[in-house]
Structure formats: structure tokens, C-alpha cells
Motif scaffolding. Sequence first.
Motif, PDB file in Angstrom:
ATOM      1  N   MET A  80     113.707 -49.881 -70.417  1.00 39.09           N
ATOM      2  CA  MET A  80     115.066 -49.424 -70.718  1.00 39.09           C
ATOM      3  C   MET A  80     115.469 -48.327 -69.732  1.00 39.09           C
ATOM      4  N   GLN A  81     116.062 -48.690 -68.642  1.00 35.83           N
ATOM      5  CA  GLN A  81     116.491 -47.706 -67.656  1.00 35.83           C
ATOM      6  C   GLN A  81     117.996 -47.456 -67.754  1.00 35.83           C
ATOM      7  N   GLY A  82     118.357 -46.188 -67.741  1.00 35.92           N
ATOM      8  CA  GLY A  82     119.775 -45.807 -67.837  1.00 35.92           C
ATOM      9  C   GLY A  82     120.615 -46.367 -66.704  1.00 35.92           C
ATOM     10  N   ILE A  83     119.956 -46.544 -65.558  1.00 38.46           N
ATOM     11  CA  ILE A  83     120.713 -47.004 -64.383  1.00 38.46           C
ATOM     12  C   ILE A  83     121.342 -48.370 -64.620  1.00 38.46           C
ATOM     13  N   GLU A  84     120.680 -49.192 -65.499  1.00 39.01           N
ATOM     14  CA  GLU A  84     121.224 -50.526 -65.776  1.00 39.01           C
ATOM     15  C   GLU A  84     122.638 -50.452 -66.334  1.00 39.01           C
ATOM     16  N   VAL A  85     122.899 -49.355 -67.066  1.00 38.73           N
ATOM     17  CA  VAL A  85     124.214 -49.204 -67.685  1.00 38.73           C
ATOM     18  C   VAL A  85     125.338 -49.308 -66.650  1.00 38.73           C
ATOM     19  N   LEU A  86     125.051 -48.754 -65.499  1.00 38.72           N
ATOM     20  CA  LEU A  86     126.087 -48.738 -64.454  1.00 38.72           C
ATOM     21  C   LEU A  86     126.518 -50.135 -64.044  1.00 38.72           C
ATOM     22  N   PHE A  87     125.577 -51.073 -64.131  1.00 42.95           N
ATOM     23  CA  PHE A  87     125.879 -52.411 -63.621  1.00 42.95           C
ATOM     24  C   PHE A  87     126.096 -53.425 -64.741  1.00 42.95           C
ATOM     25  N   MET A  88     126.127 -52.925 -65.981  1.00 44.78           N
ATOM     26  CA  MET A  88     126.378 -53.824 -67.099  1.00 44.78           C
ATOM     27  C   MET A  88     127.855 -54.137 -67.209  1.00 44.78           C
ATOM     28  N   GLY A  89     128.154 -55.406 -67.559  1.00 45.53           N
ATOM     29  CA  GLY A  89     129.552 -55.781 -67.779  1.00 45.53           C
ATOM     30  C   GLY A  89     130.411 -55.334 -66.616  1.00 45.53           C
ATOM     31  N   ASN A  90     131.566 -54.768 -66.957  1.00 44.62           N
ATOM     32  CA  ASN A  90     132.444 -54.317 -65.872  1.00 44.62           C
ATOM     33  C   ASN A  90     132.445 -52.788 -65.766  1.00 44.62           C
ATOM     34  N   ASN A  91     131.318 -52.167 -66.138  1.00 46.06           N
ATOM     35  CA  ASN A  91     131.251 -50.699 -66.143  1.00 46.06           C
ATOM     36  C   ASN A  91     131.597 -50.078 -64.792  1.00 46.06           C
ATOM     37  N   MET A  92     131.043 -50.659 -63.728  1.00 45.80           N
ATOM     38  CA  MET A  92     131.297 -50.104 -62.413  1.00 45.80           C
ATOM     39  C   MET A  92     132.783 -50.195 -62.081  1.00 45.80           C
ATOM     40  N   LEU A  93     133.374 -51.347 -62.404  1.00 40.87           N
ATOM     41  CA  LEU A  93     134.802 -51.515 -62.145  1.00 40.87           C
ATOM     42  C   LEU A  93     135.624 -50.494 -62.910  1.00 40.87           C
TER      43      LEU A  93
END
Lengths: 252, 223
Positions: free
Chosen positions: B1-14
Motif C-alpha cells: 500500500m504505497q501512497g504514491i499510487e494515489v497520485l495515479f489512481m483514476g483521474n487524480n493527476m488530471l
Amino acid sequence: MTMTEQTEHIIEINHLVKRFGDNVILNDLTLNVSKGEVVVLIGPSGCGKSTLLRCLNGLEPIQGGSVTLHGEPVEHGKPSLYNVRQKIGMVFQSYDLFPHMTVLKNITLSPLKVQNRSKEEVTEKAMELLKRVGLEDKANSYPSELSGGQKQRVAIVRSLIMNPDIMLLDEITAALDPEMVHEVLNVVLGLADSGTTMMIVTHEMAFAEAVADRIIFLDGGVIVEEGAPAEFFHHPKTERAQRFLKTFTYSR
Amino acid sequence: MQGIEVLFMGNNMLRLLDGLWVTLRLSLISIGLSLVIGIFVGAFMLVKNPVVKAICRVYIEIVRIMPQLVWLFIIFFGITKLTGINLNGETAAVIMLTIWGASEVGDLVRAAFSAIPKHQFESGLSLGLKKVQLYAYIIFPQAIRGLVPDIINLSTRMIKTTALVSLIGVTEVLKVGKQIIDANRFEYPNAALWVYAAIFMMYFLICFPLSLLSRKLTKKRGE
């Protein structure tokens, strides 16, 4: 230089009065400068020498009397002043080259924009004058790359290129090292030799004696004594001038 | 479970980039308005009339001594309370940033012109230049050279200050980040670190080049 009635007066100062508030700087001062004459103004600080030069260029409003250049009045704040000023070159103690322009641009700005002369003619003339003061290799330098003496020589050229009828030099060496004083004053001596009409304020007495046709000794806003340099420096008539000149000699 | 994944989940980065666009839009509009109004404030401060000068001075000082957040609340909540006009968050934000920015630009303009030695005016005049020519060739170029690095510095400060507007509900980049963190609080407890790091990088990528540019221009001015 003769001071006969026939010689053409470049500048005529008649009963000039200049006050700052209640403080009288120039008190009913009358003086004429003839064509080709070199007049050196000396006197203790605060005697009004620099203020006099500033009045001649319309940089200061005057409270009485008149200043005329070839009969045209020099009046602070009047539109005619812009035309009169083109004929009066002025060099200041602090050189005041424009720091954002090269030496060449500094020199050519005014002849191009004010006198609408052609670029070729002005550039050629600028280079010729720079050569005369030994700075032809500095044409494309910025003022920050020059020494004080070099800057002052450029400032002289910047005024000369306008072909002024008279040059006003206001303590132009006061901010310079002794060696640089020499190089700048040599340029001024050269101008005197070639017949440039000048009014010079200076504290360099040896230079004053060498360059002047006439010495004006000012104190308290009036002309205390005037005369040929040899006479003034070696046989001053007034007690005030004698006292002033004594401050330049030392003995123990 | 790495927090960094959150950034690339769904359209989070967008969404973060969308938020960044809001930040930039607010900044650009406010900087633009501040420049236009600030030049007038600066011009008024250079006027010899003591009343005009005093009014400008009071304006600049009042804006300076109050935190920008207080101004933001006064404009967003205060105006609505007083007049019933309901400003949206972005408008209130632009007003706050402009009131502040214009006062700073005004003071910079005043300083840039006052820094030009009196003798520059006099030697220009004694060369026979007309007033218009004097300003066009000698005074303005020097003042602008002095001004540009300071204006760029002010711009970076304004960009950073837009972060405050998340407090009145404008979803700029910081607010979007918070939403992402909150939504993933349980699955990714350390997401905050990564999201804020990403936001930090975004601010950095905008402000650092500006800062470099300003430094370069300052050096050049040193001539």
C-alpha cells in the motif's frame, strides 16, 4: 584673448539674482563671455559658482536679471529653452552617462533625436571625437566598464558633438583620482587650444591658471575679483582673494 | 500500500492539474490587474501633491500591515454581509490579490523612479532633449530595468498566496489535493505526503524559473 568691445559675446549675464528662499546665492551678478574665451570661476564652496553655471543652462529658475545666449534669453521652464540648450554643452561632476546605453549610443542620442542629423554623419563624428580623447576602442562598451576619467571624457564628447557655442564644465574632476584628473584636464586644455568657448568651475588651481583667459573669483554671490590668471594667482589685488589662495599653499 | 499510487489512481493527476490551472488563472488575472492599477498608484505617489501622496501611502500601509487572509475574509464574507451581494470565491480571490498586488506594484514603481539620480534628468535636459524624449529614451528604460526583477519576485509571491483561497472554497490545486487525501484517508494513510509533494513540485516548477529569471535580470541591471 582681447576683451575689446568688438568681440562677440556668447553669453551675457545681466544683474542676475538667484535666491533659495531667503538665502541669496547670486547677488546682482553681471558678466559676459566672449567667443573663444575660457573663463574659470573659482571661489570657496557655497560661493555660487555651480549655481551660476546651472542658471546659464536654465536648470535653475532665477529671481532677477537675465541670461542671454547670442541675445536669446535662457529662461527656466520656457519652451524656447529646449532650443537654447542645444547650443550649451554642460558636463557635471558625476559624469551622468546613461547606464543603459553604450558609449556610442550615449554620444549619438541627442544629435540624432534632437538635431535630426543623419546616422552616418553622427556616428562618424562620434568616432572622430572619441579618437580625439583616446577612447575610440570603447565605443561599444557600457559606462559601467569605464573608469571615472574615461566616463568623464565620454561625457565631454557627448556635449561636444552637439556643436555647442559654449561648454559649461561644473567641477568635472572633483570625483576623480589624481591620475584621471590629469587625463580629463588634458582634454579640456586641448579644447581651449582649438578655440572652444568655455566656462569652467574647478578647484584645480594649477589647471585654472593654465587654461584660463580670465579668472573670476566669486564669494558671497558677487564677483570679488577678476583678471588674467598670471595676475590673479601671483598678485591678487583683494584681501579676500589673497586669503583664499593662501589655503592652497602649505608651510611649516 | 504505497501512497504514491494515489497520485495515479483514476483521474487524480488530471484533477490536480485542473486545480493548478485554477491557481495559475487566478494568479495571472490578479498579476495583470495589479500591474495596470499599480502603475497608476505608483504614478500618483510620484505626484507632488501631498494629499494624493498621503492617500496612496495610507492605502499601501493598510494593505501591508493586514494579513492577506484577513482581507480575503473581509471581501468574501464582509461584503456579502454588508451589501448582500454574493461574490463567488474566485472573484473575491481576484479582488483580494489585486488590492494587495496593486499596492505592492505601486510602491515598486515609485521606488524604481525615485532611484534614478536627479542628474540623469539634468544631463538629458542639458543635451536639449524634450521632456517626452527624456522619459522615452532615458528615464523609462532605466526604471523598467529596475522594475522587472521586482515585479517577477512579486508574481511568485502572488502565485504562492493563491493557496489561501482554498479557505473560501475555491478548488485550486491545494484544495484538490486535500480532497484526494481525504477520499483516500483509510486505504492510503500516507497519501498526504505524496500528494503534498506533488503539489510542492508543481509550485516549484512554476516559481523557480521565474525566480531564476529575476535573478538573471537583477544581475544584468548591476552593469
